[in-house]
Enzyme design. Structure first.
Site, PDB file in Angstrom:
ATOM      1  N   ARG A  26     -13.386  -9.018   1.544  1.00  0.00           N
ATOM      2  CA  ARG A  26     -11.835  -9.179   1.251  1.00  0.00           C
ATOM      3  C   ARG A  26     -10.904 -10.290   1.595  1.00  0.00           C
ATOM      4  O   ARG A  26     -10.215 -10.664   0.936  1.00  0.00           O
ATOM      5  CB  ARG A  26     -11.390  -7.766   2.018  1.00  0.00           C
ATOM      6  CG  ARG A  26     -12.208  -6.440   1.719  1.00  0.00           C
ATOM      7  CD  ARG A  26     -11.690  -5.871   0.233  1.00  0.00           C
ATOM      8  NE  ARG A  26     -10.366  -5.848   0.502  1.00  0.00           N
ATOM      9  CZ  ARG A  26      -9.369  -4.717   0.677  1.00  0.00           C
ATOM     10  NH1 ARG A  26     -10.034  -3.675   1.090  1.00  0.00           N
ATOM     11  NH2 ARG A  26      -8.218  -4.834   0.634  1.00  0.00           N
TER      12      ARG A  26
ATOM     13  N   HIS B 133      -7.331   0.477  -6.466  1.00  0.00           N
ATOM     14  CA  HIS B 133      -7.323  -0.428  -5.308  1.00  0.00           C
ATOM     15  C   HIS B 133      -7.967  -1.932  -6.017  1.00  0.00           C
ATOM     16  O   HIS B 133      -9.357  -1.992  -5.497  1.00  0.00           O
ATOM     17  CB  HIS B 133      -8.413   0.274  -4.454  1.00  0.00           C
ATOM     18  CG  HIS B 133      -8.244  -0.536  -3.097  1.00  0.00           C
ATOM     19  ND1 HIS B 133      -7.535  -1.381  -2.732  1.00  0.00           N
ATOM     20  CD2 HIS B 133      -8.842   0.134  -1.836  1.00  0.00           C
ATOM     21  CE1 HIS B 133      -7.574  -1.711  -1.386  1.00  0.00           C
ATOM     22  NE2 HIS B 133      -8.450  -0.886  -0.861  1.00  0.00           N
TER      23      HIS B 133
ATOM     24  N   ARG C 267       0.947  -1.013   0.041  1.00  0.00           N
ATOM     25  CA  ARG C 267      -0.204  -0.088  -0.106  1.00  0.00           C
ATOM     26  C   ARG C 267       0.936   1.268  -0.004  1.00  0.00           C
ATOM     27  O   ARG C 267       1.683   1.293   0.926  1.00  0.00           O
ATOM     28  CB  ARG C 267      -0.901  -0.085   1.252  1.00  0.00           C
ATOM     29  CG  ARG C 267      -1.522   1.192   1.509  1.00  0.00           C
ATOM     30  CD  ARG C 267      -2.718   1.147   2.681  1.00  0.00           C
ATOM     31  NE  ARG C 267      -3.969   0.423   1.961  1.00  0.00           N
ATOM     32  CZ  ARG C 267      -5.084   0.235   2.505  1.00  0.00           C
ATOM     33  NH1 ARG C 267      -5.431   1.124   3.569  1.00  0.00           N
ATOM     34  NH2 ARG C 267      -6.202  -0.210   2.109  1.00  0.00           N
TER      35      ARG C 267
HETATM   36  N1   CP Z   1     -11.389  -0.787   2.371  1.00  0.00           N
HETATM   37  C1   CP Z   1     -10.083  -0.667   2.553  1.00  0.00           C
HETATM   38  O1   CP Z   1      -8.865  -1.059   1.825  1.00  0.00           O
HETATM   39  O2   CP Z   1      -9.878  -0.560   4.121  1.00  0.00           O
HETATM   40  P1   CP Z   1      -8.634  -0.335   4.910  1.00  0.00           P
HETATM   41  O3   CP Z   1      -8.072   1.129   4.484  1.00  0.00           O
HETATM   42  O4   CP Z   1      -8.942  -0.377   6.204  1.00  0.00           O
HETATM   43  O5   CP Z   1      -7.470  -1.469   4.504  1.00  0.00           O
HETATM   44  N1  NVA Z   2     -10.193   6.167  -1.255  1.00  0.00           N
HETATM   45  C1  NVA Z   2      -9.794   5.622  -0.222  1.00  0.00           C
HETATM   46  C2  NVA Z   2      -9.868   4.291   0.065  1.00  0.00           C
HETATM   47  C3  NVA Z   2      -9.603   3.933   1.440  1.00  0.00           C
HETATM   48  C4  NVA Z   2      -9.916   2.447   1.476  1.00  0.00           C
HETATM   49  C5  NVA Z   2      -8.472   6.227   0.193  1.00  0.00           C
HETATM   50  O1  NVA Z   2      -7.388   6.041  -0.969  1.00  0.00           O
HETATM   51  O2  NVA Z   2      -8.059   6.713   1.411  1.00  0.00           O
END
Ligand code: CP
Ligand code: NVA
Length: 307
Positions: free
Chosen positions: A288, A130, A103
């Site tokens: 997920r 994502h 990430r």
């Molecule tokens: N939706 C999602 O990716 O959640 P987190 O940011 O908690 O991993």
């Molecule tokens: N669009 C949001 C998604 C979080 C899971 C972000 O990037 O923060």
């Protein structure tokens, strides 16, 4: 199968269908108390430059449940933070681990990591996409509607990373996406071009227009990680893009409400919708786990173990 899943488009239509089918099977077996050790001896390194609840825990539990191990890596504790090159880190981690999930603040840094690595690399969220979230969302839609082809999802709010992956997924699934975002907050231009060419995306001036007759309404935070400095102007720009009960009523009678979480209750989604009977948000979050287990099994070429 590609060993680098940076975009939802790194999976073919057939691969997505198989992952969803296997994920549904794993979910069902887990409910019956049936466990598998398909990933015994495998490791997943998880590099998080940004916060996470779902992604971190679902990957970690998924590896554990399949007999493998996950290693949480905070870049601040690594030599990365003291200037070690991403490429050098990738080469070294490739000698220790079987796979890596990242990430990152920038999509380009995940690309640089994966270019130098010799193990599967998964995008666990970047500023651009994502894909793991969208795999779980496609699974959720498949569970609810029995098909993806022809169903229509309305996206309301910010044209962000999740929106980019969602519109790209139409190329692989035959799903339709209708988008309504405030001017200046459109999804990535290259993703839009590709979705318009080979998938199905339409843009609408108002949320009401986009959701009319839709099978699902999907929204996300107005302020993604990294956008915090724009909070004041974003709160004004998105004020009329809230997923509330009157908006949900304009969608089809059996429509579901989607949110990738974390949610900001009262901003992009109301309590009544997220906690209401049409909410599929908690299934999305649970999925997920199952979708990523199926993805990891596929990446290691172990799908025959599921049949
Ligand atoms: N939706 C999602 O990716 O959640 P987190 O940011 O908690 O991993
Ligand atoms: N669009 C949001 C998604 C979080 C899971 C972000 O990037 O923060």
């Amino acid at each position: 199968m590609k060993q680098t899943i940076l975009s939802i488009l790194d999976l073919t239509s057939e691969e997505i269908s198989t992952i969803i089918r296997n994920a549904i099977k794993l979910k069902d077996e887990r409910k019956q108390g049936i466990s598998h050790r398909h990933l015994e001896g495998k490791t997943l390194g998880m590099i998080f430059e940004k916060s996470s609840t779902r992604t971190r825990i679902s990957f970690e539990v998924g590896m554990y449940e399949l007999g493998g191990s996950a290693v949480y890596l905070n870049p601040k504790d690594m030599q990365l933070d003291r200037g070690e090159a991403v490429q050098d880190t990738a080469r070294v981690l490739s000698r220790y681990l079987s796979s890596v999930m990242i990430r990152a603040h920038t999509h380009t840094s995940i690309q640089a990591f994966s270019a130098a690595s010799s193990i599967p690399v998964i995008n666990g969220l970047s500023d651009k996409e994502h894909p793991c979230q969208i795999l779980a969302d496609l699974m959720t839609l498949q569970e609810r509607f029995g098909t993806l082809s022809g169903i229509r999802v309305a996206w309301i709010g910010d044209g962000n990373n999740v929106c980019n992956s969602l519109i790209l997924s139409t190329i692989r699934t035959g799903m339709k996406v209708s988008v309504s975002v405030p001017p200046g907050y459109e999804p990535d231009a290259e993703c839009v071009r590709r979705a318009e060419e080979d998938g199905y995306v339409t843009f609408h001036a108002t949320p009401e227009e986009a959701v009319a007759g839709a099978d699902a309404i999907y929204t996300d935070t107005w302020i993604s990680m990294g956008d915090e400095d724009e909070r004041a102007e974003r709160m004004v720009a998105f004020e009329s893009y809230r997923l509330d009960e009157p908006l949900l009523k304009l969608a089809s009678k059996d429509a579901i409400a989607l949110h990738c979480l974390p949610a900001h209750r009262g901003s992009e989604i109301t309590d009544a919708v997220i906690d209401g009977p049409q909410s599929a948000v908690w299934d999305q979050a649970e999925n997920r786990l199952h979708a990523q287990k199926a993805l990891l099994i596929a990446l290691f070429g172990l799908e025959e173990k599921i049949r």
